[in-house]
Design an enzyme around this catalytic site. Structure first.
Site, PDB file in Angstrom:
ATOM      1  N   ASP A   1      -7.575   4.552  83.349  1.00  0.00           N
ATOM      2  CA  ASP A   1      -8.724   3.845  82.775  1.00  0.00           C
ATOM      3  C   ASP A   1      -9.330   4.678  81.644  1.00  0.00           C
ATOM      4  O   ASP A   1      -9.699   5.829  81.857  1.00  0.00           O
ATOM      5  CB  ASP A   1      -9.749   3.629  83.895  1.00  0.00           C
ATOM      6  CG  ASP A   1     -10.893   2.709  83.491  1.00  0.00           C
ATOM      7  OD1 ASP A   1     -11.074   2.472  82.276  1.00  0.00           O
ATOM      8  OD2 ASP A   1     -11.608   2.235  84.396  1.00  0.00           O
TER       9      ASP A   1
ATOM     10  N   CYS B   1     -11.382   0.892  73.737  1.00  0.00           N
ATOM     11  CA  CYS B   1     -10.516   1.072  74.915  1.00  0.00           C
ATOM     12  C   CYS B   1      -9.050   0.715  74.650  1.00  0.00           C
ATOM     13  O   CYS B   1      -8.151   1.387  75.158  1.00  0.00           O
ATOM     14  CB  CYS B   1     -11.055   0.291  76.114  1.00  0.00           C
ATOM     15  SG  CYS B   1     -11.273  -1.478  75.874  1.00  0.00           S
TER      16      CYS B   1
ATOM     17  N   HIS C   1     -12.205   4.112  80.115  1.00  0.00           N
ATOM     18  CA  HIS C   1     -13.606   3.756  79.890  1.00  0.00           C
ATOM     19  C   HIS C   1     -14.620   4.859  80.160  1.00  0.00           C
ATOM     20  O   HIS C   1     -15.791   4.703  79.839  1.00  0.00           O
ATOM     21  CB  HIS C   1     -13.972   2.519  80.724  1.00  0.00           C
ATOM     22  CG  HIS C   1     -13.288   1.269  80.260  1.00  0.00           C
ATOM     23  ND1 HIS C   1     -12.064   0.865  80.761  1.00  0.00           N
ATOM     24  CD2 HIS C   1     -13.625   0.366  79.325  1.00  0.00           C
ATOM     25  CE1 HIS C   1     -11.696  -0.249  80.151  1.00  0.00           C
ATOM     26  NE2 HIS C   1     -12.616  -0.571  79.279  1.00  0.00           N
TER      27      HIS C   1
END
Length: 459
Positions: free
Chosen positions: A345, A111, A347
Site C-alpha cells: 500500500d 498513489c 498511502h
C-alpha cells in the site's frame, strides 16, 4: 506577495493532508494480516507453504513462531524475508518543490505513480539482482514500534503546524530503527548486490534528477495533459514509465527497455525490435524488456471469471506485479492466497529521504508486513507487468501466457493477445519505435482517454 501567501496556504494544506492520510491509513499498517495454514502463498512466482497439522490462520509478523514447528516457521520466515525485500514506494512529504507547483508532497494524488514505481523497481531488481535475491537486513525491520503509527502521526501534525506558523522546515521524527543500519561483514557478491540495491532505490528518489522519481514522471505526464496534483490511472502510468526508461541516461539502464501493449495486443515483432535496438554507445546488444499490458477485468466491477488468470500471472517468476487497486485507492499487487490478493500500500505518508547521500537509510523503502484483499474488491482497471531478459525469454513467455489466456478465458476473446508481426502491419498509424514529439500519439491519446474515463476516481 499574493503568490507567496497562496504558496504558504498550499503548504499548510498539504501538511494537513499528509497527517489526515496517515491517521486514515495507519491502523491498516498496524493491523496483522493472517494467512491460512492450509493453502499455498504465491509471491511474484515463488510459492510458500505454511501447512501444519492444525487448522486455522497464521500471522506472518513473526508473533506465531513459537506456536508452529521449525520447518513451517522457516517457510514463514523465508516468505517474510522475500516480501520485505521488495521495494516499497509510498507517499512522501517535504521533498523538493515540484516544478510548476507549490507541492512538496504527493499525498492524496500520487498513489498510482507510486504503484507504477514499485512495479518498475521489481523489474529492475530482476534485471540486476535476480529473483532469488533477498535483502540481508530484511528481518531486522521492526514491525511493532513502541509508539503507534497514529501517535507518531499526531506528533508530526503538531510539529508540522508549529513549523508552518514559524516558517521553519518541519522537524523529522524518526522511529528508533530508522536511525541506523546494521553493518555486516560481506563478500564481494553481497557487496555488489547491496550497491545495486541502493542504486535501484536511488533511481526512484524524490528529487528532480532521479531517473524514475516523482518529479521526472510528472514532467512526462505533462505531455499527456496531466499536472502535479492530478490523479493518474494505470494505463497512463504505463506509458509514463515507458517514456521515463527511454529517456534515462544512466549507462546501467541502457540494457533495459519498456514496451506497452496497444489495445490489449502485444505485437511480437515490435517487442523484439525494441530488444534488439542499438545502445546509445552504438553497441549492438540484446536489451531486457519490461512488458506492460493495460487491461480491464470487467465492466463496472471485476469479473470473477478472471480470478484464475490473475492468479496464474502472479505465479510466474517473470511477472513483476500488477498496478491496480480498489475504487479510490491504488495498490501494487504482488501475490495471492486462495481468492485474496497480496499487496503493498503506497498511502502511508513518510518523510523525504535524501538518496543522494552515502549510506542513506533503507528501512522506509521496505514494507514490514504484507496486506491482503479479496479479489472481488479489485477495481477492473489495471496494468500487468512482465520481465524478459532475452528474446528467447520473451518468446517462451508469450507461449506460456497465451496458453494461460486460452485456458482461463470463458468468453470468446481473451483478456489480451500476443500476435506476430508489427503493429504497423495491422494498419496502425505509427510504430512503437517511432520517435514521438509528444508522449502519446493522437490515436493512443484517444484510447487512454477511454481508459481514464473508466478508471477509479480519487475523492
Amino acid at each position: 506577495m499574493e503568490a507567496t501567501g497562496t504558496d504558504e496556504v498550499e503548504k499548510i494544506k498539504s501538511k494537513f493532508m499528509s497527517a489526515w492520510h496517515n491517521m486514515k491509513y495507519s491502523w491498516v499498517l498496524k493491523t496483522k494480516t493472517y494467512f491460512s495454514r492450509n493453502s499455498p502463498v504465491f509471491l511474484l512466482g515463488k510459492c510458500y507453504h505454511f501447512k501444519t497439522d492444525e487448522s486455522g490462520e497464521l500471522s506472518t509478523d513473526g508473533s506465531d513462531f513459537d506456536k508452529i514447528n521449525t520447518e513451517i516457521s522457516g517457510n514463514v520466515e523465508e516468505f517474510r524475508k522475500d516480501f520485505i525485500s521488495r521495494i516499497w514506494l509510498t507517499y512522501r512529504e517535504e521533498f523538493p518543490q515540484i516544478k510548476g507547483s507549490a507541492l512538496t508532497t504527493d499525498c492524496g494524488w500520487g498513489c498510482t505513480l507510486r504503484t507504477g514505481q514499485m512495479l518498475l523497481a521489481q523489474g529492475l531488481m530482476l534485471h540486476f539482482l535476480g529473483r532469488a535475491w533477498v535483502w540481508p537486513d530484511a528481518l531486522d525491520i521492526d514491525n511493532s514500534d513502541s509508539e503507534s503509527w497514529t501517535a507518531h502521526t499526531v506528533k508530526k501534525l503538531t510539529a508540522s503546524f508549529e513549523a508552518s506558523l514559524t516558517a521553519e522546515r518541519e522537524p523529522k521524527i524518526l522511529s528508533n530503527h530508522h536511525r541506523g543500519t546494521l553493518k555486516r561483514n560481506c563478500g564481494d557478491s553481497e557487496r555488489r548486490n547491496e550497491v545495486y540495491h541502493r542504486k535501484i532505490i536511488s533511481w526512484f528518489g524524490d528529487y528532480p534528477l532521479a531517473a524514475f522519481g516523482l518529479h521526472q514522471l510528472i514532467e512526462y505526464g505533462k505531455k499527456s495533459g496531466k499536472i502535479a496534483g492530478d490523479w493518474y490511472g494505470p494505463a497512463v502510468v504505463a506509458h509514463i514509465l515507458r517514456k521515463a526508461v527511454e529517456e534515462a541516461r544512466d549507462p546501467e539502464l541502457q540494457g533495459v527497455t519498456v514496451y506497452v501493449a496497444q489495445d490489449c495486443t502485444v505485437y511480437s515483432s515490435d517487442v523484439i525490435d525494441r530488444q534488439c535496438s542499438l545502445m546509445e554507445s552504438g553497441k549492438a546488444a540484446t536489451k531486457a524488456v519490461i512488458i506492460l499490458v493495460p487491461v480491464r477485468l470487467g465492466g463496472e466491477r471485476t469479473n470473477m471469471d478472471y480470478l484464475e488468470f490473475v492468479k496464474g500471472i502472479l505465479s510466474l517468476e517473470y511477472c513483476v506485479g500488477i498496478i491496480g487497486g480498489k475504487p479510490k485507492q491504488s495498490y501494487y499487487f504482488a501475490g495471492f492466497q486462495d481468492d485474496s490478493l497480496i499487496y503493498m500500500d503506497p498511502h502511508y505518508c513518510q518523510s523525504f529521504v535524501d538518496v543522494s547521500i552515502k549510506d542513506f537509510p533503507l528501512e522506509s523503502f521496505h514494507c514490514p508486513s504484507p496486506k491482503k484483499m479479496s479479489f472481488k474488491k479489485m477495481d477492473p482497471s489495471c496494468t500487468i507487468g512482465f520481465y524478459c531478459r532475452t528474446v528467447q525469454d520473451f518468446e517462451k513467455a508469450s507461449e506460456e501466457i497465451t496458453k494461460m489466456l486460452k485456458s482461463s478465458s470463458k468468453e470468446k476473446y481473451p483478456l489480451f493477445t500476443f500476435v506476430k508481426g508489427h503493429s504497423k502491419d495491422y494498419d496502425f498509424a505509427s510504430s512503437p519505435l517511432h520517435e514521438e514529439k509528444h508522449l502519446f500519439p493522437e490515436d493512443e491519446k484517444k484510447r487512454l482517454k477511454r481508459f481514464s474515463a473508466e478508471e477509479f476516481v480519487l475523492l
